[in-house]
Design a protein around this motif. Sequence first.
Motif, PDB file in Angstrom:
ATOM      1  N   VAL A 182      71.539  36.691 -28.840  1.00  0.00           N
ATOM      2  CA  VAL A 182      71.358  38.133 -28.933  1.00  0.00           C
ATOM      3  C   VAL A 182      71.209  38.702 -27.525  1.00  0.00           C
ATOM      4  O   VAL A 182      70.395  38.205 -26.738  1.00  0.00           O
ATOM      5  CB  VAL A 182      70.098  38.466 -29.766  1.00  0.00           C
ATOM      6  N   ALA A 183      72.008  39.705 -27.223  1.00  0.00           N
ATOM      7  CA  ALA A 183      71.902  40.355 -25.907  1.00  0.00           C
ATOM      8  C   ALA A 183      70.731  41.326 -25.960  1.00  0.00           C
ATOM      9  O   ALA A 183      70.722  42.247 -26.770  1.00  0.00           O
ATOM     10  CB  ALA A 183      73.199  41.089 -25.595  1.00  0.00           C
ATOM     11  N   HIS A 184      69.721  41.073 -25.131  1.00  0.00           N
ATOM     12  CA  HIS A 184      68.563  41.981 -25.093  1.00  0.00           C
ATOM     13  C   HIS A 184      68.768  43.006 -23.996  1.00  0.00           C
ATOM     14  O   HIS A 184      69.228  42.679 -22.912  1.00  0.00           O
ATOM     15  CB  HIS A 184      67.277  41.191 -24.848  1.00  0.00           C
ATOM     16  N   SER A 185      68.454  44.245 -24.317  1.00  0.00           N
ATOM     17  CA  SER A 185      68.645  45.294 -23.326  1.00  0.00           C
ATOM     18  C   SER A 185      67.533  46.319 -23.456  1.00  0.00           C
ATOM     19  O   SER A 185      67.056  46.600 -24.553  1.00  0.00           O
ATOM     20  CB  SER A 185      70.004  45.955 -23.560  1.00  0.00           C
ATOM     21  N   GLU A 186      67.125  46.838 -22.319  1.00  0.00           N
ATOM     22  CA  GLU A 186      66.115  47.907 -22.306  1.00  0.00           C
ATOM     23  C   GLU A 186      66.775  49.243 -22.676  1.00  0.00           C
ATOM     24  O   GLU A 186      66.100  50.204 -22.984  1.00  0.00           O
ATOM     25  CB  GLU A 186      65.505  48.054 -20.907  1.00  0.00           C
ATOM     26  N   ARG A 187      68.085  49.263 -22.638  1.00  0.00           N
ATOM     27  CA  ARG A 187      68.807  50.519 -22.886  1.00  0.00           C
ATOM     28  C   ARG A 187      68.855  50.827 -24.382  1.00  0.00           C
ATOM     29  O   ARG A 187      68.701  49.937 -25.199  1.00  0.00           O
ATOM     30  CB  ARG A 187      70.231  50.415 -22.350  1.00  0.00           C
ATOM     31  N   LEU A 212      78.674  49.702 -11.053  1.00  0.00           N
ATOM     32  CA  LEU A 212      78.919  51.144 -11.124  1.00  0.00           C
ATOM     33  C   LEU A 212      78.385  51.785 -12.404  1.00  0.00           C
ATOM     34  O   LEU A 212      77.777  52.847 -12.360  1.00  0.00           O
ATOM     35  CB  LEU A 212      80.425  51.435 -10.994  1.00  0.00           C
ATOM     36  N   ILE A 213      78.643  51.134 -13.527  1.00  0.00           N
ATOM     37  CA  ILE A 213      78.300  51.761 -14.815  1.00  0.00           C
ATOM     38  C   ILE A 213      76.789  51.680 -15.093  1.00  0.00           C
ATOM     39  O   ILE A 213      76.176  52.667 -15.519  1.00  0.00           O
ATOM     40  CB  ILE A 213      79.097  51.092 -15.969  1.00  0.00           C
ATOM     41  N   ASP A 214      76.192  50.520 -14.842  1.00  0.00           N
ATOM     42  CA  ASP A 214      74.772  50.347 -15.185  1.00  0.00           C
ATOM     43  C   ASP A 214      73.846  51.351 -14.481  1.00  0.00           C
ATOM     44  O   ASP A 214      73.007  51.981 -15.142  1.00  0.00           O
ATOM     45  CB  ASP A 214      74.308  48.904 -14.899  1.00  0.00           C
ATOM     46  N   PRO A 215      73.968  51.547 -13.145  1.00  0.00           N
ATOM     47  CA  PRO A 215      73.050  52.500 -12.492  1.00  0.00           C
ATOM     48  C   PRO A 215      73.208  53.931 -13.030  1.00  0.00           C
ATOM     49  O   PRO A 215      72.225  54.652 -13.181  1.00  0.00           O
ATOM     50  CB  PRO A 215      73.448  52.438 -11.014  1.00  0.00           C
ATOM     51  N   LEU A 216      74.470  54.328 -13.324  1.00  0.00           N
ATOM     52  CA  LEU A 216      74.687  55.675 -13.863  1.00  0.00           C
ATOM     53  C   LEU A 216      74.024  55.789 -15.249  1.00  0.00           C
ATOM     54  O   LEU A 216      73.334  56.769 -15.544  1.00  0.00           O
ATOM     55  CB  LEU A 216      76.193  55.975 -13.954  1.00  0.00           C
ATOM     56  N   ALA A 217      74.219  54.758 -16.069  1.00  0.00           N
ATOM     57  CA  ALA A 217      73.601  54.766 -17.403  1.00  0.00           C
ATOM     58  C   ALA A 217      72.080  54.816 -17.281  1.00  0.00           C
ATOM     59  O   ALA A 217      71.416  55.562 -18.010  1.00  0.00           O
ATOM     60  CB  ALA A 217      74.043  53.524 -18.184  1.00  0.00           C
ATOM     61  N   ASP A 218      71.521  54.046 -16.359  1.00  0.00           N
ATOM     62  CA  ASP A 218      70.063  54.010 -16.223  1.00  0.00           C
ATOM     63  C   ASP A 218      69.504  55.348 -15.763  1.00  0.00           C
ATOM     64  O   ASP A 218      68.447  55.787 -16.224  1.00  0.00           O
ATOM     65  CB  ASP A 218      69.648  52.877 -15.276  1.00  0.00           C
ATOM     66  N   LYS A 219      70.217  56.023 -14.873  1.00  0.00           N
ATOM     67  CA  LYS A 219      69.759  57.354 -14.420  1.00  0.00           C
ATOM     68  C   LYS A 219      69.715  58.329 -15.599  1.00  0.00           C
ATOM     69  O   LYS A 219      68.866  59.205 -15.663  1.00  0.00           O
ATOM     70  CB  LYS A 219      70.714  57.906 -13.351  1.00  0.00           C
ATOM     71  N   LEU A 220      70.656  58.169 -16.524  1.00  0.00           N
ATOM     72  CA  LEU A 220      70.777  59.114 -17.645  1.00  0.00           C
ATOM     73  C   LEU A 220      70.023  58.650 -18.891  1.00  0.00           C
ATOM     74  O   LEU A 220      70.009  59.346 -19.900  1.00  0.00           O
ATOM     75  CB  LEU A 220      72.266  59.290 -18.005  1.00  0.00           C
ATOM     76  N   GLY A 221      69.425  57.462 -18.845  1.00  0.00           N
ATOM     77  CA  GLY A 221      68.792  56.890 -20.041  1.00  0.00           C
ATOM     78  C   GLY A 221      69.835  56.633 -21.119  1.00  0.00           C
ATOM     79  O   GLY A 221      69.583  56.819 -22.305  1.00  0.00           O
ATOM     80  N   ALA A 222      71.023  56.215 -20.690  1.00  0.00           N
ATOM     81  CA  ALA A 222      72.162  56.088 -21.612  1.00  0.00           C
ATOM     82  C   ALA A 222      72.407  54.641 -22.023  1.00  0.00           C
ATOM     83  O   ALA A 222      71.967  53.705 -21.348  1.00  0.00           O
ATOM     84  CB  ALA A 222      73.417  56.630 -20.924  1.00  0.00           C
ATOM     85  N   ALA A 223      73.146  54.485 -23.115  1.00  0.00           N
ATOM     86  CA  ALA A 223      73.648  53.164 -23.508  1.00  0.00           C
ATOM     87  C   ALA A 223      74.964  52.923 -22.774  1.00  0.00           C
ATOM     88  O   ALA A 223      75.600  53.868 -22.312  1.00  0.00           O
ATOM     89  CB  ALA A 223      73.881  53.122 -25.015  1.00  0.00           C
ATOM     90  N   VAL A 224      75.342  51.651 -22.666  1.00  0.00           N
ATOM     91  CA  VAL A 224      76.599  51.311 -21.994  1.00  0.00           C
ATOM     92  C   VAL A 224      77.624  50.855 -23.029  1.00  0.00           C
ATOM     93  O   VAL A 224      77.329  50.038 -23.903  1.00  0.00           O
ATOM     94  CB  VAL A 224      76.384  50.207 -20.941  1.00  0.00           C
ATOM     95  N   GLY A 225      78.840  51.417 -22.931  1.00  0.00           N
ATOM     96  CA  GLY A 225      79.942  51.009 -23.792  1.00  0.00           C
ATOM     97  C   GLY A 225      81.117  50.558 -22.944  1.00  0.00           C
ATOM     98  O   GLY A 225      81.052  50.584 -21.713  1.00  0.00           O
ATOM     99  N   ALA A 226      82.190  50.154 -23.609  1.00  0.00           N
ATOM    100  CA  ALA A 226      83.374  49.685 -22.877  1.00  0.00           C
ATOM    101  C   ALA A 226      84.603  49.840 -23.750  1.00  0.00           C
ATOM    102  O   ALA A 226      84.510  49.918 -24.979  1.00  0.00           O
ATOM    103  CB  ALA A 226      83.192  48.224 -22.491  1.00  0.00           C
ATOM    104  N   SER A 227      85.753  49.881 -23.075  1.00  0.00           N
ATOM    105  CA  SER A 227      87.010  49.853 -23.827  1.00  0.00           C
ATOM    106  C   SER A 227      87.313  48.399 -24.195  1.00  0.00           C
ATOM    107  O   SER A 227      86.721  47.464 -23.644  1.00  0.00           O
ATOM    108  CB  SER A 227      88.151  50.406 -22.973  1.00  0.00           C
ATOM    109  N   ARG A 228      88.248  48.227 -25.100  1.00  0.00           N
ATOM    110  CA  ARG A 228      88.607  46.857 -25.487  1.00  0.00           C
ATOM    111  C   ARG A 228      89.241  46.102 -24.318  1.00  0.00           C
ATOM    112  O   ARG A 228      89.017  44.906 -24.158  1.00  0.00           O
ATOM    113  CB  ARG A 228      89.577  46.898 -26.675  1.00  0.00           C
TER     114      ARG A 228
END
Length: 309
Positions: A182-187, A212-228
Amino acid sequence: MKTLVLVEHEGGQLKDATLAAVTAASKLGDVSLIVAGSGVGGVAEQAAKIAGVTRVEVADDASLEHGLAENVAPLIAERMADYDAFLAPATTTGKNVAPRVAALLDVMQISDILSVEAQDTFTRPIYAGNAIATVKSADAKKVITVRGTAFEKAALEGGSAEVAQVGGSGDKGLSSFVGQEVAHSERPELTSANIIVSGGRALGSSEQFHALIDPLADKLGAAVGASRAAVDAGYAPNDYQVGQTGKIVAPEVYIAVGISGAIQHLAGMKDSKTIVAINKDEDAPIFQVADIGLVGDLFKIVPELTEKL
Ligand code: FAD
């Protein structure tokens, strides 16, 4: 009409996906829930407080500990003797259990509904969401999966349902639990996040994706997604994938970074309230659905944006 809704839970906590299925069920009639697992008294207590629920059935059995669909589905098929419709969220878990229930009851499944038009009539997306079909089922018992983004979430508080123990139908011996990673994440979780930052193939590597994506997500309190494409290239884990064959999301804000906007990606995020696209190609299809578009090199724009936030 009497409905039975599958409660999704993990680590003793009821999962949000359940709540949209409760709302869909309430449009059909009386709502009961089923909690299947081992040591799930706490989940049953949470379930009983959901607004609009009249009864919570609890099957607490060692054979249900890991939620193996091969053991959960026969239990639900048995319980369906008392109900007219079974509803599950259209999540990995729901999509694993519901078809088995439908097969055991010898009825068709009505998948991924967007609305309840009548007790036998529903709408659902086809062709990756490019057309909406209205389907009518003549089956006496309905088995339905519910698209979480299409229904409001029922309130977690306000109900006081009766809680009843029901017997499990035992271990069917068809599958066994070996282990899980299981991937654990604070996000926040992708499907319930208010803001999502998603990265595409343009990120070029796993290192650059996370840098690049993680710091931006963390600043916004966001979840991280991705394309296939990003997932297939190994830049991001599988459970980040948004789209037709990934997760369906509809956050307040969806930021697509270096994602072209292929139809299969749009199928998973085009209902987001505000879509922001960062892409160096001004003709990229993502700009057709974007509310805010930034044309430029993501390797320059994203660090600048993160810093300014
Ligand atoms: P690309 O299409 O390669 O786009 C990369 C984008 O980045 C381009 O628009 C480019 O202009 C831009 N770019 C490049 N460099 C930069 C830079 N330096 N700065 C800014 N922008 C840059 N896809 C999904 O996402 N989810 C799914 O669930 C899914 N399911 C599928 C199911 C099926 C049956 C099939 C056939 C396909 C599915 N796909 C899915 C794949 C889909 O068709 C696309 O191939 C995929 O979404 C493309 O990912 P991408 O946008 O990251 O990559």
